[in-house]
Design an enzyme around this catalytic site. Structure first.
Site, PDB file in Angstrom:
ATOM      1  N   GLY A  70      40.260  22.974   2.447  1.00  0.00           N
ATOM      2  CA  GLY A  70      38.943  22.379   2.532  1.00  0.00           C
ATOM      3  C   GLY A  70      38.074  22.973   3.618  1.00  0.00           C
ATOM      4  N   SER A  71      37.439  22.109   4.382  1.00  0.00           N
ATOM      5  CA  SER A  71      36.334  22.481   5.244  1.00  0.00           C
ATOM      6  C   SER A  71      36.712  23.391   6.398  1.00  0.00           C
ATOM      7  CB  SER A  71      35.685  21.212   5.799  1.00  0.00           C
ATOM      8  OG  SER A  71      34.645  21.538   6.697  1.00  0.00           O
ATOM      9  N   CYS A  72      35.797  24.322   6.702  1.00  0.00           N
ATOM     10  CA  CYS A  72      35.934  25.192   7.874  1.00  0.00           C
ATOM     11  C   CYS A  72      35.792  24.402   9.177  1.00  0.00           C
ATOM     12  CB  CYS A  72      34.867  26.278   7.828  1.00  0.00           C
ATOM     13  SG  CYS A  72      34.937  27.341   6.373  1.00  0.00           S
ATOM     14  N   THR A  73      35.290  23.173   9.110  1.00  0.00           N
ATOM     15  CA  THR A  73      35.080  22.361  10.307  1.00  0.00           C
ATOM     16  C   THR A  73      36.383  21.779  10.836  1.00  0.00           C
ATOM     17  OG1 THR A  73      32.876  21.821   9.461  1.00  0.00           O
ATOM     18  CG2 THR A  73      33.651  20.464  11.247  1.00  0.00           C
TER      19      THR A  73
END
Length: 579
Positions: A70-73
């Site tokens: 999922g997210s790069c964050t």
């Protein structure tokens, strides 16, 4: 007499991505986890309601999962956990993992805080199920007391093997600003982790780290700005956590809104453009095919690689700005042609009469079938998806897969044929049927016909064409007075729909716009505190929304979402094309 065979204590050698020693209770799952949208950055509690570890607290544990997704964050969330004292004591993976590892690298370089990360073989990983407590250290992962002299200890950490140019060395020297030196150390460490032989120039950067994940994200950016950080390549900014111009009238939390605005300002001070969109491929500055770029934001990475044919790794938050400050990136991942080839074939059953809900459902499903491998999709050669269809597909795919791109034969630029997408390799094939997508629809809609309090459009940000299509569906009608209708868009798109008169049509219906922020970042009361159920046409938000908002989230097509805005009810059953 008992016939049960006593299990030998677990012990395995490991590749250490981050050196260190830790011990704690084991939290094991065979399902990858996105820290953004999946873990509360303040408490360390898993909030992804679909994950087997939902409700568990990571603090002090040895988190053992296949890897991130999922997210790069996720890197920013992990660094916030580290600085807040709510992080795992250590982590064990069975695959290479860059996003979470980068969060620890930055914590080391900026704050001298760390935790060990180890990678073991898939078979050793499977043997950890049921183990109560685990120790990491000296190239070993083992149950306390299970170390064995027969297991070789990993040698001391070796120096970097990345070949640096004279210009690279200058960026590491005392002559360079402190921000540049720090950024270059991070880039070099990540290049070494990836096995890159050299660094390359990039044409542009898209920064995802401007999303506010807590005080650590703000302190990081302000330190770099104060240390003389200045981007050296064109740099755009992702959606932030607040509508900078309108948060006061929207009534969002002033403390969080001020912090989120300050974070955005720190990146602008470093020379980044205040684009504030999670869909940078909609901007006039979108990259050209074959161009090396450094984009973060998972859906944007997938779109850039797959649809535009540009070349980027799935860059974690914080590495994005480090590359922007140096102009240099690891020559690895999808920058290399051989790493862009498919590793699994997904054959899709023909489904007549499908509507736009097909694309996010299909992306979500294929992400689960290819959690780590680039897929090539067959069966859609005559589909003619729009740019928005591919956006919806890619965003949903990026929530369930860690892969940085996909191919669709006859559709995406590097898949004119199956052989081109695979490089001629004989690959395993899996199928997707109508029943599979019906099951995913029911996963998002465990009940039907629910009263709806909010209809959420724009995750990723709504395009000009999507705003226009929605205006056509709602023309001359009024929203149900008990339903809030909100559209998140970029500043650039908002200006265009105002000029075209589309914004006025949607506002006449009763819809409101939120600029800069996206549904993964919006605050109350944009999500009304009393709302119980949200309806969206985004597969990405249908996945992340329950954990991020604390509300029930349902999924439907654009037309069904528009109808719900008028009736106040979610669809009563499967769309006709899935029946």
């Amino acid at each position: 007499m008992s016939t049960e065979i006593e299990r030998a204590p677990f012990a395995s050698t490991a590749r250490m991505l981050i050196e260190g020693v830790a011990e704690g209770p084991l939290l094991w799952s065979d399902t990858a986890l996105s820290f953004w949208g999946g873990v509360d950055p303040d408490t360390g509690i898993v909030i992804d309601q679909a994950h087997p570890l939902h409700g568990k607290c990571l603090k002090g544990a040895i988190l053992t999962i296949p890897g991130g997704r999922g997210s790069c964050t996720g890197s920013a969330v992990l660094m916030q956990l580290i600085l807040a004292g709510t992080a795992p004591a250590g982590m064990v993976f069975c695959q290479s993992e860059e996003i979470l590892t980068l969060g620890v690298i930055v914590a080391e370089e900026m704050y001298a805080r760390s935790l060990p990360i180890a990678v073991i073989t898939p078979s050793a990983f499977a043997d950890l199920e049921g183990v109560a407590r685990l120790h990491i250290g000296n190239g070993l992962v083992h149950e306390p007391g299970a170390t064995s002299p027969a297991i070789p200890v990993r040698p001391a950490k070796h120096s970097s093997s990345v070949a640096l140019t004279a210009s690279d060395l200058a960026l590491l020297s005392e002559e360079a600003p402190k921000a540049t030196r720090t950024a270059m150390r991070v880039v070099r460490r990540m290049a070494d982790l990836l096995g890159a032989e050299k660094l390359i120039d990039v044409a542009q950067v898209h920064v995802d780290g401007c999303i506010y994940t807590g005080p650590a994200s703000l302190d990081f950016a302000e330190k770099l700005a104060d240390w003389g950080g200045r981007v050296v390549v064109p740099t755009s900014l992702n959606a932030i956590s607040v509508d900078q111009a309108h948060w006061r009238e929207q009534g969002t939390d002033p403390v969080l809104s001020t912090a989120a605005g300050a974070l955005a300002d720190a990146y602008v001070r470093m020379g980044a453009r205040p684009t504030f969109t999670c869909a940078p491929y909609q901007l006039d500055s979108a990259p050209a095919p074959g161009e090396d770029i450094a984009w973060a934001e998972s859906n944007a990475v997938v779109y850039a690689n797959s649809v535009l044919g540009a070349r980027t790794m799935k860059y974690p938050d914080f590495l994005d700005i480090c590359i922007a400050l140096t102009g240099r990136a690891p020559h690895a991942g999808c920058h290399l042609t051989e790493n862009r080839k498919a590793r699994v074939v997904v054959d899709v059953e023909k489904m007549d009469g499908r509507d736009d809900s097909f694309w996010p459902l299909l992306g979500y499903r294929i992400g689960t079938l290819a959690p780590n491998a680039i897929p090539v999709v067959t069966g859609l050669e005559d589909a003619r998806p729009s740019a928005d269809d591919l956006k919806a597909f890619g965003a949903a795919f990026a929530t369930t897969s860690a892969a940085p791109m996909f191919h669709i034969v006859g559709v995406t630029p590097e898949a004119a044929s199956l052989a081109e997408a695979t490089g001629g390799a004989d690959l395993p094939t899996v199928g997707v049927t109508r029943r599979d997508l019906a099951n995913d629809w029911h996963h998002f809609n465990p009940t039907t016909g629910d009263p709806i309090d909010l209809v959420a459009f724009g995750n990723p940000h709504f395009s000009f064409d999507e705003c226009n299509a929605l205006a056509d569906l709602l023309a001359g009608r009024k929203r149900n007075r008990d339903v809030t209708v909100t559209i998140t868009v970029s500043r650039a798109t908002h200006a265009k729909v105002i000029e075209a008169g589309i914004a006025g049509e949607l506002e006449a219906f009763g819809a409101t716009f939120v600029r800069d922020a996206c549904w993964c970042t919006v605050m109350q009361p944009i999500v009304p505190p009393k709302a119980r159920t949200i309806l969206t046409n985004s597969g990405k938000y249908a996945h992340y929304g329950p954990g991020l908002s604390g509300k029930q989230v349902r999924f439907a097509s654009l037309a069904d979402c528009a109808a719900a805005a008028m009736t106040g009810k979610a669809p009563g059953g499967l769309p006709l094309w899935l029946v």
